[in-house]
Design an enzyme around this catalytic site. Sequence first.
Site, PDB file in Angstrom:
ATOM      1  N   PHE A   1       0.799  -1.322  -0.067  1.00 50.36           N
ATOM      2  CA  PHE A   1      -0.022   0.178   0.092  1.00 50.36           C
ATOM      3  C   PHE A   1       0.852   1.219   0.003  1.00 50.36           C
ATOM      4  O   PHE A   1       0.646   2.208  -0.971  1.00 50.36           O
ATOM      5  CB  PHE A   1      -0.962  -0.070   1.215  1.00 50.36           C
TER       6      PHE A   1
ATOM      7  N   GLU B   1      -3.880 -15.046  27.004  1.00 51.87           N
ATOM      8  CA  GLU B   1      -3.665 -16.126  26.454  1.00 51.87           C
ATOM      9  C   GLU B   1      -2.037 -16.658  26.585  1.00 51.87           C
ATOM     10  O   GLU B   1      -1.508 -17.583  25.982  1.00 51.87           O
ATOM     11  CB  GLU B   1      -3.844 -16.191  24.613  1.00 51.87           C
TER      12      GLU B   1
ATOM     13  N   LYS C   1      -8.931  -1.190   9.555  1.00 55.86           N
ATOM     14  CA  LYS C   1      -9.213  -2.607   9.685  1.00 55.86           C
ATOM     15  C   LYS C   1      -7.704  -3.144   9.757  1.00 55.86           C
ATOM     16  O   LYS C   1      -7.569  -4.009  10.641  1.00 55.86           O
ATOM     17  CB  LYS C   1      -9.589  -2.797   8.224  1.00 55.86           C
TER      18      LYS C   1
ATOM     19  N   TYR D   1      -6.142   6.386  12.919  1.00 51.40           N
ATOM     20  CA  TYR D   1      -4.662   5.995  13.260  1.00 51.40           C
ATOM     21  C   TYR D   1      -4.295   5.905  14.774  1.00 51.40           C
ATOM     22  O   TYR D   1      -4.090   4.850  15.357  1.00 51.40           O
ATOM     23  CB  TYR D   1      -3.533   6.933  12.527  1.00 51.40           C
TER      24      TYR D   1
HETATM   25  N1  LIG Z   1       7.880   6.684  10.367  1.00 49.10           N
HETATM   26  C1  LIG Z   1       7.602   7.038  11.766  1.00 49.10           C
HETATM   27  O1  LIG Z   1       8.060   8.335  11.901  1.00 49.10           O
HETATM   28  C2  LIG Z   1       6.687   6.319  12.756  1.00 49.10           C
HETATM   29  C3  LIG Z   1       6.472   6.907  13.722  1.00 49.10           C
HETATM   30  C4  LIG Z   1       5.531   6.315  14.682  1.00 49.10           C
HETATM   31  C5  LIG Z   1       5.125   4.860  14.263  1.00 49.10           C
HETATM   32  N2  LIG Z   1       5.331   4.486  13.266  1.00 49.10           N
HETATM   33  C6  LIG Z   1       5.074   3.010  12.960  1.00 49.10           C
HETATM   34  O2  LIG Z   1       5.987   2.140  12.129  1.00 49.10           O
HETATM   35  C7  LIG Z   1       5.434   1.170  11.260  1.00 49.10           C
HETATM   36  C8  LIG Z   1       6.082   1.260  10.027  1.00 49.10           C
HETATM   37  O3  LIG Z   1       6.041   2.996   9.574  1.00 49.10           O
HETATM   38  P1  LIG Z   1       6.646   3.405   8.398  1.00 49.10           P
HETATM   39  O4  LIG Z   1       7.266   4.823   8.620  1.00 49.10           O
HETATM   40  O5  LIG Z   1       7.976   2.294   7.791  1.00 49.10           O
HETATM   41  O6  LIG Z   1       5.491   3.514   7.316  1.00 49.10           O
HETATM   42  P2  LIG Z   1       5.472   2.693   5.681  1.00 49.10           P
HETATM   43  O7  LIG Z   1       4.161   3.223   5.122  1.00 49.10           O
HETATM   44  O8  LIG Z   1       6.672   2.997   4.901  1.00 49.10           O
HETATM   45  O9  LIG Z   1       5.430   1.173   6.095  1.00 49.10           O
HETATM   46  C9  LIG Z   1       4.362   0.618   6.586  1.00 49.10           C
HETATM   47  C10 LIG Z   1       4.125  -0.510   5.764  1.00 49.10           C
HETATM   48  O10 LIG Z   1       3.028  -1.546   5.842  1.00 49.10           O
HETATM   49  C11 LIG Z   1       2.622  -1.904   4.661  1.00 49.10           C
HETATM   50  N3  LIG Z   1       1.077  -1.981   4.903  1.00 49.10           N
HETATM   51  C12 LIG Z   1       0.001  -1.206   5.231  1.00 49.10           C
HETATM   52  N4  LIG Z   1      -1.068  -1.867   5.612  1.00 49.10           N
HETATM   53  C13 LIG Z   1      -0.990  -3.099   5.183  1.00 49.10           C
HETATM   54  C14 LIG Z   1      -1.852  -4.215   5.210  1.00 49.10           C
HETATM   55  N5  LIG Z   1      -3.098  -4.033   5.455  1.00 49.10           N
HETATM   56  N6  LIG Z   1      -1.129  -5.251   5.257  1.00 49.10           N
HETATM   57  C15 LIG Z   1       0.085  -5.475   4.716  1.00 49.10           C
HETATM   58  N7  LIG Z   1       0.885  -4.631   4.800  1.00 49.10           N
HETATM   59  C16 LIG Z   1       0.425  -3.240   4.905  1.00 49.10           C
HETATM   60  C17 LIG Z   1       2.825  -0.855   3.706  1.00 49.10           C
HETATM   61  O11 LIG Z   1       2.759  -1.169   2.203  1.00 49.10           O
HETATM   62  C18 LIG Z   1       4.296  -0.255   4.059  1.00 49.10           C
HETATM   63  O12 LIG Z   1       5.120  -1.212   3.576  1.00 49.10           O
HETATM   64  C19 LIG Z   1       3.903   1.733  11.306  1.00 49.10           C
HETATM   65  O13 LIG Z   1       3.191   0.801  11.877  1.00 49.10           O
HETATM   66  C20 LIG Z   1       4.046   3.024  11.850  1.00 49.10           C
HETATM   67  O14 LIG Z   1       2.515   3.266  12.421  1.00 49.10           O
HETATM   68  C21 LIG Z   1       6.339   4.949  12.364  1.00 49.10           C
END
Ligand SMILES: NC(=O)c1ccc[n+]([C@@H]2O[C@H](COP(=O)([O-])OP(=O)(O)OC[C@H]3O[C@@H](n4cnc5c(N)ncnc54)[C@H](O)[C@@H]3O)[C@@H](O)[C@H]2O)c1
Length: 366
Positions: free
Chosen positions: A68, A195, A123, A177
């Site tokens: 995505f 669990e 979701k 979010y």
């Molecule tokens: N980058 C930041 O500053 C930051 C800060 C706080 C939390 N996070 C958390 O870290 C995690 C990674 O973030 P990121 O910055 O790498 O974002 P990103 O968007 O680059 O990575 C998220 C990945 O999840 C995949 N994805 C999304 N929905 C999906 C689904 N339903 N099934 C399978 N894959 C799915 C996307 O394709 C993407 O590769 C996330 O959970 C985000 O909430 C990131």
Amino acid sequence: SMNEAIIDFSIAATHGGSILLSEVNYLNSKPLDRKRILITGGAGFVGSHLTDKLMMDGHEVTVVDNFFTGRKRNVEHWIGHENFELINHDVVEPLYIEVDQIYHLASPASPPNYMYNPIKTLKTNTIGTLNMLGLAKRVGARLLLASTSEVYGDPEVHPQNEEYWGHVNPIGPRACYDEGKRVAETMCYAYMKQEGVEVRVARIFNTFGSRMHMNDGRVVSNFILQALQGEPLTVYGSGSQTRAFQYVSDLVNGLVLLMNSNISSPVNLGNPEEHTILEFARLIKSLVVSQSQIQFLPEAQDDPQRRRPDIRKAKMMLGWEPVVPLEEGLNKTIQYFSRELEHQANNQYIPKPKAARMKKGRPRHN
Ligand SMILES: NC(=O)c1ccc[n+]([C@@H]2O[C@H](COP(=O)([O-])OP(=O)(O)OC[C@H]3O[C@@H](n4cnc5c(N)ncnc54)[C@H](O)[C@@H]3O)[C@@H](O)[C@H]2O)c1
Ligand SMILES: *[C@@H]1O[C@H](CO)[C@@H](O)[C@H](O)[C@H]1NC(C)=O
Ligand SMILES: *[C@@H]1O[C@H](CO)[C@@H](O)[C@H](O)[C@H]1NC(C)=O
């Protein structure tokens, strides 16, 4: 040691991967506690750097991603390696795979991305997290949830420590979010208590580095893209608001330390070093050696004045703290974005999020 060297594959020349693969095979010959590790969202910004580290450490890594916001390109240098597998799968659908550890990162992360389809964001964070906890229960794996500082919402205390319960608007534009991650944490502890699933919860603060999204919308990527293209660096308000960013390799080290620790309660991972927006603008302008002007625009609505993690818990219990100096991280990120721009038509990329399905507010520094 080789294990600790930070090899940034997104910047290093890969020569088709052959040189790098031989380095990893060498590491694999060392005795180590090899684990089977699942990374959901492993083709994204953070997930792909985590993949690099765990592969370099000699583990078997399976990346599950629905692409995505992630890209196959982020992990393509591992395709063909015997320890690596990439599965195109949506975590909203159940998955069965034998693993020892699950890093659950799947979720859009930047405001334009998670607001694009709020129902899908919900979701992914609810049903997707239930599916992964169900998998952890069935196969006896430990699960680490990539949670976020957004669980603190619009905080009334600074800096935020892990004891703070947060201040979130459950029906605001970010709720899909923020509340999605809050309930994902709730699910982790329900599975732990009911669990016996082993869980780890990382509350991640603002992170930057190579492979971050061009439409991330936060100051670092905005200013770098503007500076590289000779556009004015747009500062909303006086620029005295502060932000704190951690470099992605620091975060990845923290995630691995937390996963392998015995701390089941939430842990903040972020860089507490604050800089004003104006400092970011000036520093990035000088590192890019850009002719860009700094342009002051009216203050954005509900632009937080400060954001800063309290990382005493991670320091004390994990011995972790960020070590990459801001300028070094910025240089690597600038190098990455300038390569990305070369791939764009006419070398031009004006950061522009996909049209959101809801009315957009005024621009803000997130
Ligand atoms: N980058 C930041 O500053 C930051 C800060 C706080 C939390 N996070 C958390 O870290 C995690 C990674 O973030 P990121 O910055 O790498 O974002 P990103 O968007 O680059 O990575 C998220 C990945 O999840 C995949 N994805 C999304 N929905 C999906 C689904 N339903 N099934 C399978 N894959 C799915 C996307 O394709 C993407 O590769 C996330 O959970 C985000 O909430 C990131
Ligand atoms: C966690 O591990 C540390 C060091 O390995 C140990 O001292 C501590 O007692 C452990 N804590 C729990 C809650 O198991
Ligand atoms: C960052 O890049 C600038 C300009 O190219 C250079 O002068 C500086 O030494 C670099 N700093 C670090 C920490 O790498």
